[in-house]
Motif scaffolding. Structure first.
Motif, PDB file in Angstrom:
ATOM      1  N   ALA A  46      -8.884   6.775  -1.073  1.00 36.94           N
ATOM      2  CA  ALA A  46      -8.175   6.742   0.206  1.00 36.94           C
ATOM      3  C   ALA A  46      -8.252   8.086   0.914  1.00 36.94           C
ATOM      4  CB  ALA A  46      -6.716   6.347  -0.030  1.00 36.94           C
ATOM      5  N   ALA A  99      -1.306   9.392  -2.193  1.00 36.08           N
ATOM      6  CA  ALA A  99      -2.455   9.955  -1.472  1.00 36.08           C
ATOM      7  C   ALA A  99      -2.047  11.091  -0.552  1.00 36.08           C
ATOM      8  CB  ALA A  99      -3.152   8.855  -0.674  1.00 36.08           C
ATOM      9  N   THR A 104      -5.524  10.320   6.211  1.00 30.55           N
ATOM     10  CA  THR A 104      -5.301   9.776   4.876  1.00 30.55           C
ATOM     11  C   THR A 104      -4.548   8.457   4.954  1.00 30.55           C
ATOM     12  OG1 THR A 104      -5.352  11.915   3.729  1.00 30.55           O
ATOM     13  CG2 THR A 104      -4.097  10.151   2.683  1.00 30.55           C
ATOM     14  N   SER A 122       0.815  -1.222   0.000  1.00 32.39           N
ATOM     15  CA  SER A 122       0.000   0.000   0.000  1.00 32.39           C
ATOM     16  C   SER A 122       0.842   1.263   0.000  1.00 32.39           C
ATOM     17  CB  SER A 122      -0.909   0.021   1.245  1.00 32.39           C
ATOM     18  OG  SER A 122      -1.780  -1.088   1.263  1.00 32.39           O
ATOM     19  N   GLY A 148      -0.180   4.964  -0.952  1.00 35.11           N
ATOM     20  CA  GLY A 148      -0.192   5.874   0.182  1.00 35.11           C
ATOM     21  C   GLY A 148       0.621   7.124  -0.049  1.00 35.11           C
ATOM     22  N   VAL A 193      -5.738   4.866   3.488  1.00 34.16           N
ATOM     23  CA  VAL A 193      -4.933   3.969   2.653  1.00 34.16           C
ATOM     24  C   VAL A 193      -4.921   2.559   3.240  1.00 34.16           C
ATOM     25  CG1 VAL A 193      -2.583   3.469   1.866  1.00 34.16           C
ATOM     26  CG2 VAL A 193      -3.486   5.803   1.724  1.00 34.16           C
ATOM     27  N   VAL A 246      -6.480   6.494  -5.205  1.00 36.21           N
ATOM     28  CA  VAL A 246      -5.883   7.544  -4.384  1.00 36.21           C
ATOM     29  C   VAL A 246      -6.959   8.457  -3.821  1.00 36.21           C
ATOM     30  CG1 VAL A 246      -4.451   9.631  -4.474  1.00 36.21           C
ATOM     31  CG2 VAL A 246      -3.643   7.514  -5.533  1.00 36.21           C
TER      32      VAL A 246
END
Length: 324
Positions: free
Chosen positions: A254, A56, A272, A49, A53, A276, A251
């Motif tokens: 998330a 994001a 955030t 991830s 992440g 994620v 994205v």
């Protein structure tokens, strides 16, 4: 009193509902398959991830600032292809620097269009999604990219290495999240991002350079995309030229799951990260219980709808529309 209680429940659902659902998913998956809570599985999920992440984290700044960025998937493909192509031509160090410079230039161009020319961010970034994809195909000649000497390069450390028993992608994700969290919550720039996203006109009248703030949020987003491209290229030392295709929606999902409002002005980097992890663990859990991978798309869609509904409900103080 009853109305106040109901409103309070709506606020709790809007702020903590996803976390409650996540906890329920985690417990349910753990009961079905004990491997779900094994440390190697947890590390594997977080590591896989990390690329999503990192992207994001940057988009969080854009969304809090009241805009969208749908170009991050294509931009990540571009970053990955560029650094892989230049690795054998000019060496890994110069390739990384060149890739970051080119990706930041794309982010600056988008930031200029949205921030200074005040064009609609949805239209601009949707158009850039296609434009950057075309740029990637042009750069690569429509071919996939690979590093020739995969065994003799230190470049793999970013995606495959570990330090203190922790995979490097997780360390990069964690350190970048910590740094950007401080930038957003403890600096004047961060406060300006919230102000611009919350009420852009009021922020302008207060003397905040709205265009510059929006421009910088896209620079932050581009930096995170370049970092994600570095991780992707380093992990496999080769890549398809469409590796980031479709990731822009994951994205955004998330970021929304983490509590950032599509209307701007709210959200945090920490939440955030939670968003994620929610996506990562839910997808992993669905696979472990034996469901087909395409079920993930339907579950992700349902979660996004739920998150947006709760966000809108929190803004109007009720779960249902007053005209329903």
């Amino acid at each position: 009193m009853a109305g106040l209680t109901k409103q309070g429940m709506v606020q709790i659902l809007a702020r903590q509902g996803i976390l409650i659902a996540f906890a329920a998913f985690m417990i349910g998956f753990a009961l079905v398959n004990q491997r779900f809570i094994a440390m190697d599985n947890i590390f594997g999920v977080v590591r896989s991830s990390a690329i999503l992440g990192v992207m994001a984290l940057g988009v969080t700044f854009v969304v809090i600032g009241g805009n969208l960025d749908l170009s991050v998937g294509s931009m990540m493909s571009f970053s990955t292809i560029v650094v892989l192509d230049l690795h054998d031509k000019i060496g890994p160090v110069m390739a990384i620097l060149a890739m970051f410079a080119l990706t930041l230039a794309l982010g600056a161009f988008i930031g200029f269009l949205v921030g200074y020319l005040k064009l609609n961010s949805l239209i601009v970034t949707l158009g850039m999604l296609s434009a950057i994809h075309g740029l990637t195909l042009t750069w690569s000649g429509g071919k996939n990219m690979d590093i020739a000497d995969k065994a003799g390069t230190w470049f793999s450390v970013f995606g495959q290495g570990s330090a203190l028993g922790i995979p490097v992608p997780i360390l990069i994700f964690g350190l970048l999240a910590a740094a950007l969290s401080l930038l957003l919550s403890k600096t004047p720039f961060g406060r300006r991002v919230y102000a611009v996203g919350g009420n852009g006109r009021a922020a302008t009248f207060s003397g905040i350079p709205r265009a510059r703030v929006v421009f910088m949020t896209y620079i932050v987003s581009a930096f995170c995309v370049a970092t994600a491209g570095l991780l992707q290229a380093s992990r496999s030392l080769g890549s398809q030229n469409t590796v980031g295709q479709g990731m822009e929606l994951e994205v955004l999902a998330a970021v929304i799951l983490g509590g950032a409002s599509l209307l701007g002005g709210s959200g945090t980097v920490f939440k955030t990260v939670i968003g994620v992890l929610i996506l990562g663990f839910i997808q992993n859990g669905l696979l472990l219980v034996g469901l087909d991978f395409y079920v993930q798309y339907m579950v992700t869609w349902a979660i996004i709808i739920l998150a947006v509904w709760l966000d809108v409900a929190a803004k109007r103080g009720r779960l249902w529309s007053p005209i329903a």
